[in-house]
Design a protein around this motif. Structure first.
Motif, PDB file in Angstrom:
ATOM      1  N   TYR A  28       0.821  -1.212   0.000  1.00 48.18           N
ATOM      2  CA  TYR A  28       0.000   0.000   0.000  1.00 48.18           C
ATOM      3  C   TYR A  28       0.857   1.265   0.000  1.00 48.18           C
ATOM      4  CZ  TYR A  28      -3.600  -3.273   1.524  1.00 48.18           C
ATOM      5  OH  TYR A  28      -4.461  -4.330   1.612  1.00 48.18           O
ATOM      6  N   ALA A  29       0.316   2.304  -0.586  1.00 45.27           N
ATOM      7  CA  ALA A  29       0.858   3.657  -0.495  1.00 45.27           C
ATOM      8  C   ALA A  29      -0.261   4.532   0.060  1.00 45.27           C
ATOM      9  CB  ALA A  29       1.296   4.156  -1.861  1.00 45.27           C
ATOM     10  N   PHE A  30       0.121   5.591   0.749  1.00 45.36           N
ATOM     11  CA  PHE A  30      -0.851   6.502   1.359  1.00 45.36           C
ATOM     12  C   PHE A  30      -0.553   7.945   0.962  1.00 45.36           C
ATOM     13  CE2 PHE A  30      -1.646   2.796   3.829  1.00 45.36           C
ATOM     14  CZ  PHE A  30      -2.935   2.920   4.315  1.00 45.36           C
ATOM     15  N   PRO A  31      -0.835   8.304  -0.295  1.00 43.89           N
ATOM     16  CA  PRO A  31      -0.580   9.688  -0.701  1.00 43.89           C
ATOM     17  C   PRO A  31      -1.532  10.661   0.007  1.00 43.89           C
ATOM     18  CG  PRO A  31      -1.746   8.509  -2.430  1.00 43.89           C
ATOM     19  CD  PRO A  31      -1.402   7.502  -1.382  1.00 43.89           C
ATOM     20  N   ILE A  32      -1.017  11.837   0.241  1.00 42.82           N
ATOM     21  CA  ILE A  32      -1.840  12.891   0.839  1.00 42.82           C
ATOM     22  C   ILE A  32      -2.725  13.480  -0.256  1.00 42.82           C
ATOM     23  CG2 ILE A  32      -1.781  15.200   1.868  1.00 42.82           C
ATOM     24  CD1 ILE A  32       0.709  14.274   3.383  1.00 42.82           C
ATOM     25  N   CYS A  36     -12.497   5.720   5.798  1.00 39.65           N
ATOM     26  CA  CYS A  36     -12.193   5.760   4.360  1.00 39.65           C
ATOM     27  C   CYS A  36     -10.809   6.333   4.091  1.00 39.65           C
ATOM     28  CB  CYS A  36     -13.236   6.594   3.625  1.00 39.65           C
ATOM     29  SG  CYS A  36     -14.896   5.957   3.815  1.00 39.65           S
ATOM     30  N   LEU A  37     -10.374   7.219   4.936  1.00 39.70           N
ATOM     31  CA  LEU A  37      -9.087   7.883   4.798  1.00 39.70           C
ATOM     32  C   LEU A  37      -8.349   7.792   6.125  1.00 39.70           C
ATOM     33  CD1 LEU A  37     -10.379  11.215   3.214  1.00 39.70           C
ATOM     34  CD2 LEU A  37      -9.194   9.419   1.976  1.00 39.70           C
ATOM     35  N   LEU A  38      -7.057   7.969   6.078  1.00 40.03           N
ATOM     36  CA  LEU A  38      -6.274   8.134   7.292  1.00 40.03           C
ATOM     37  C   LEU A  38      -6.204   9.636   7.535  1.00 40.03           C
ATOM     38  CD1 LEU A  38      -4.571   6.812   9.498  1.00 40.03           C
ATOM     39  CD2 LEU A  38      -2.616   6.949   7.949  1.00 40.03           C
ATOM     40  N   LYS A  39      -6.917  10.106   8.563  1.00 42.22           N
ATOM     41  CA  LYS A  39      -6.991  11.538   8.851  1.00 42.22           C
ATOM     42  C   LYS A  39      -6.183  11.823  10.108  1.00 42.22           C
ATOM     43  CE  LYS A  39     -11.433  12.354   6.622  1.00 42.22           C
ATOM     44  NZ  LYS A  39     -12.765  12.982   6.779  1.00 42.22           N
ATOM     45  N   VAL A  79      -5.195   8.834   1.398  1.00 43.13           N
ATOM     46  CA  VAL A  79      -6.001   7.767   0.833  1.00 43.13           C
ATOM     47  C   VAL A  79      -5.104   6.541   0.669  1.00 43.13           C
ATOM     48  CG1 VAL A  79      -5.578   8.398  -1.575  1.00 43.13           C
ATOM     49  CG2 VAL A  79      -7.679   7.225  -0.974  1.00 43.13           C
ATOM     50  N   CYS A  80      -5.693   5.375   0.775  1.00 39.18           N
ATOM     51  CA  CYS A  80      -4.947   4.130   0.595  1.00 39.18           C
ATOM     52  C   CYS A  80      -5.014   3.702  -0.869  1.00 39.18           C
ATOM     53  CB  CYS A  80      -5.530   3.043   1.491  1.00 39.18           C
ATOM     54  SG  CYS A  80      -4.597   1.506   1.465  1.00 39.18           S
ATOM     55  N   CYS A  81      -3.856   3.411  -1.444  1.00 40.46           N
ATOM     56  CA  CYS A  81      -3.774   2.927  -2.827  1.00 40.46           C
ATOM     57  C   CYS A  81      -2.959   1.638  -2.851  1.00 40.46           C
ATOM     58  CB  CYS A  81      -3.048   3.941  -3.718  1.00 40.46           C
ATOM     59  SG  CYS A  81      -3.865   5.505  -3.894  1.00 40.46           S
ATOM     60  N   THR A  82      -3.310   0.745  -3.759  1.00 45.39           N
ATOM     61  CA  THR A  82      -2.506  -0.457  -3.931  1.00 45.39           C
ATOM     62  C   THR A  82      -1.293  -0.110  -4.785  1.00 45.39           C
ATOM     63  OG1 THR A  82      -3.763  -1.107  -5.879  1.00 45.39           O
ATOM     64  CG2 THR A  82      -4.501  -1.998  -3.763  1.00 45.39           C
ATOM     65  N   LEU A  83      -0.149  -0.655  -4.435  1.00 47.06           N
ATOM     66  CA  LEU A  83       1.067  -0.397  -5.202  1.00 47.06           C
ATOM     67  C   LEU A  83       1.058  -1.137  -6.534  1.00 47.06           C
ATOM     68  CD1 LEU A  83       3.825  -0.554  -2.444  1.00 47.06           C
ATOM     69  CD2 LEU A  83       3.046   1.454  -3.691  1.00 47.06           C
ATOM     70  N   SER A  84       0.395  -2.282  -6.578  1.00 49.39           N
ATOM     71  CA  SER A  84       0.425  -3.105  -7.785  1.00 49.39           C
ATOM     72  C   SER A  84      -0.243  -2.436  -8.983  1.00 49.39           C
ATOM     73  CB  SER A  84      -0.224  -4.466  -7.514  1.00 49.39           C
ATOM     74  OG  SER A  84      -1.558  -4.282  -7.087  1.00 49.39           O
ATOM     75  N   ASP A  85      -1.350  -1.748  -8.742  1.00 44.83           N
ATOM     76  CA  ASP A  85      -2.063  -1.139  -9.871  1.00 44.83           C
ATOM     77  C   ASP A  85      -2.563   0.284  -9.585  1.00 44.83           C
ATOM     78  OD1 ASP A  85      -4.078  -1.699  -8.098  1.00 44.83           O
ATOM     79  OD2 ASP A  85      -5.156  -3.074  -9.412  1.00 44.83           O
ATOM     80  N   ASN A  86      -2.097   0.879  -8.498  1.00 43.92           N
ATOM     81  CA  ASN A  86      -2.485   2.248  -8.110  1.00 43.92           C
ATOM     82  C   ASN A  86      -3.986   2.420  -7.934  1.00 43.92           C
ATOM     83  OD1 ASN A  86       0.154   3.277  -8.010  1.00 43.92           O
ATOM     84  ND2 ASN A  86       0.166   3.548 -10.221  1.00 43.92           N
ATOM     85  N   VAL A 137      -7.256   3.146  -6.027  1.00 40.81           N
ATOM     86  CA  VAL A 137      -7.651   3.853  -4.809  1.00 40.81           C
ATOM     87  C   VAL A 137      -8.677   3.002  -4.081  1.00 40.81           C
ATOM     88  CG1 VAL A 137      -8.780   5.908  -3.882  1.00 40.81           C
ATOM     89  CG2 VAL A 137      -7.201   6.119  -5.812  1.00 40.81           C
ATOM     90  N   LEU A 138      -8.411   2.751  -2.796  1.00 42.26           N
ATOM     91  CA  LEU A 138      -9.345   1.979  -1.979  1.00 42.26           C
ATOM     92  C   LEU A 138     -10.187   2.967  -1.180  1.00 42.26           C
ATOM     93  CD1 LEU A 138      -6.854  -0.749  -0.719  1.00 42.26           C
ATOM     94  CD2 LEU A 138      -8.331  -0.808  -2.738  1.00 42.26           C
ATOM     95  N   PHE A 139     -11.485   2.847  -1.301  1.00 48.79           N
ATOM     96  CA  PHE A 139     -12.372   3.812  -0.649  1.00 48.79           C
ATOM     97  C   PHE A 139     -12.719   3.435   0.784  1.00 48.79           C
ATOM     98  CE2 PHE A 139     -12.895   4.613  -5.174  1.00 48.79           C
ATOM     99  CZ  PHE A 139     -12.609   5.965  -5.189  1.00 48.79           C
ATOM    100  N   VAL A 140     -12.218   2.300   1.225  1.00 48.26           N
ATOM    101  CA  VAL A 140     -12.307   1.880   2.621  1.00 48.26           C
ATOM    102  C   VAL A 140     -10.938   1.321   2.980  1.00 48.26           C
ATOM    103  CG1 VAL A 140     -13.413   0.288   4.242  1.00 48.26           C
ATOM    104  CG2 VAL A 140     -14.762   1.326   2.416  1.00 48.26           C
ATOM    105  N   LEU A 141     -10.441   1.679   4.151  1.00 49.79           N
ATOM    106  CA  LEU A 141      -9.136   1.150   4.551  1.00 49.79           C
ATOM    107  C   LEU A 141      -9.216  -0.363   4.721  1.00 49.79           C
ATOM    108  CD1 LEU A 141      -7.770   3.733   7.153  1.00 49.79           C
ATOM    109  CD2 LEU A 141      -7.254   3.554   4.736  1.00 49.79           C
ATOM    110  N   PRO A 142      -8.229  -1.099   4.224  1.00 50.31           N
ATOM    111  CA  PRO A 142      -8.225  -2.560   4.363  1.00 50.31           C
ATOM    112  C   PRO A 142      -8.170  -2.984   5.831  1.00 50.31           C
ATOM    113  CG  PRO A 142      -6.567  -1.847   2.771  1.00 50.31           C
ATOM    114  CD  PRO A 142      -7.094  -0.623   3.443  1.00 50.31           C
ATOM    115  N   ASP A 143      -8.723  -4.147   6.115  1.00 48.24           N
ATOM    116  CA  ASP A 143      -8.715  -4.658   7.486  1.00 48.24           C
ATOM    117  C   ASP A 143      -7.305  -4.772   8.037  1.00 48.24           C
ATOM    118  OD1 ASP A 143     -11.468  -4.769   7.603  1.00 48.24           O
ATOM    119  OD2 ASP A 143     -11.570  -6.878   6.997  1.00 48.24           O
ATOM    120  N   SER A 144      -6.333  -5.130   7.185  1.00 44.58           N
ATOM    121  CA  SER A 144      -4.947  -5.252   7.658  1.00 44.58           C
ATOM    122  C   SER A 144      -4.414  -3.907   8.152  1.00 44.58           C
ATOM    123  CB  SER A 144      -4.048  -5.804   6.559  1.00 44.58           C
ATOM    124  OG  SER A 144      -3.982  -4.916   5.465  1.00 44.58           O
ATOM    125  N   VAL A 145      -4.898  -2.831   7.575  1.00 44.55           N
ATOM    126  CA  VAL A 145      -4.501  -1.492   8.021  1.00 44.55           C
ATOM    127  C   VAL A 145      -5.260  -1.143   9.304  1.00 44.55           C
ATOM    128  CG1 VAL A 145      -4.499   0.964   7.447  1.00 44.55           C
ATOM    129  CG2 VAL A 145      -3.915  -0.728   5.693  1.00 44.55           C
TER     130      VAL A 145
END
Length: 146
Positions: free
Chosen positions: A62-66, A94-97, A119-126, A128-136
């Motif tokens: 995951y990447a977390f761009p502002i 939905c976001l890390l605030k 926002v959380c994005c997958t590194l493999s295909d960029n 955008v995840l609109f809900v944070l993954p459970d692992s996060v």
């Protein structure tokens, strides 16, 4: 935006920072854009404290761009001043605030407040995840509010 204050939140950290000479403008006050640099330092410390660093995010794919940043300036900082920067997490749906408060090093005078939204994005295909993954979300096991 509603008023947020670090005293109300569980996940927070503080860092003392003495800005360098090159962080100041010709009027000898901290250049306004450098408050975002202070936020970044405090955010990294916060993520280290909770055990979920940027390196961990990358390892999980995951990447977390502002996507939004805000600073409200309340008082100036002069060359030689030390600052206490508090970072605190106030939302993880939905976001890390993350909110920020910048004080003098004695925590008497509030210099600035602000926030960043990531926002959380997958590194493999960029994607955008609109809900944070459970692992996060698993890194935030307790309620955010005290």
């Amino acid at each position: 935006m509603r008023k947020i204050k670090s005293d109300n939140y569980r996940y927070k950290s503080e860092v003392i920072i003495k800005p360098s000479f090159y962080d100041f403008d010709p009027m000898r006050v901290l250049w306004h854009g450098n408050y975002l640099k202070l936020f970044e330092t405090a955010r990294e410390k916060l993520l280290e404290k909770i055990g979920y660093t940027y390196v961990d995010m990358l390892k999980e794919g995951y990447a977390f761009p502002i996507v939004e940043a805000n600073v409200k300036y309340r008082d100036y900082t002069q060359y030689g001043d030390c600052l206490c920067v508090i970072a605190f997490i106030y939302e993880t749906e939905c976001l890390l605030k993350i909110g920020y408060e910048v004080y003098d090093d004695k925590k008497v005078k509030l210099k600035a407040t602000g926030y960043t939204h990531q926002v959380c994005c997958t590194l493999s295909d960029n994607e955008v995840l609109f809900v944070l993954p459970d692992s996060v979300k698993s890194h935030f096991t307790e309620d955010l509010m005290l």
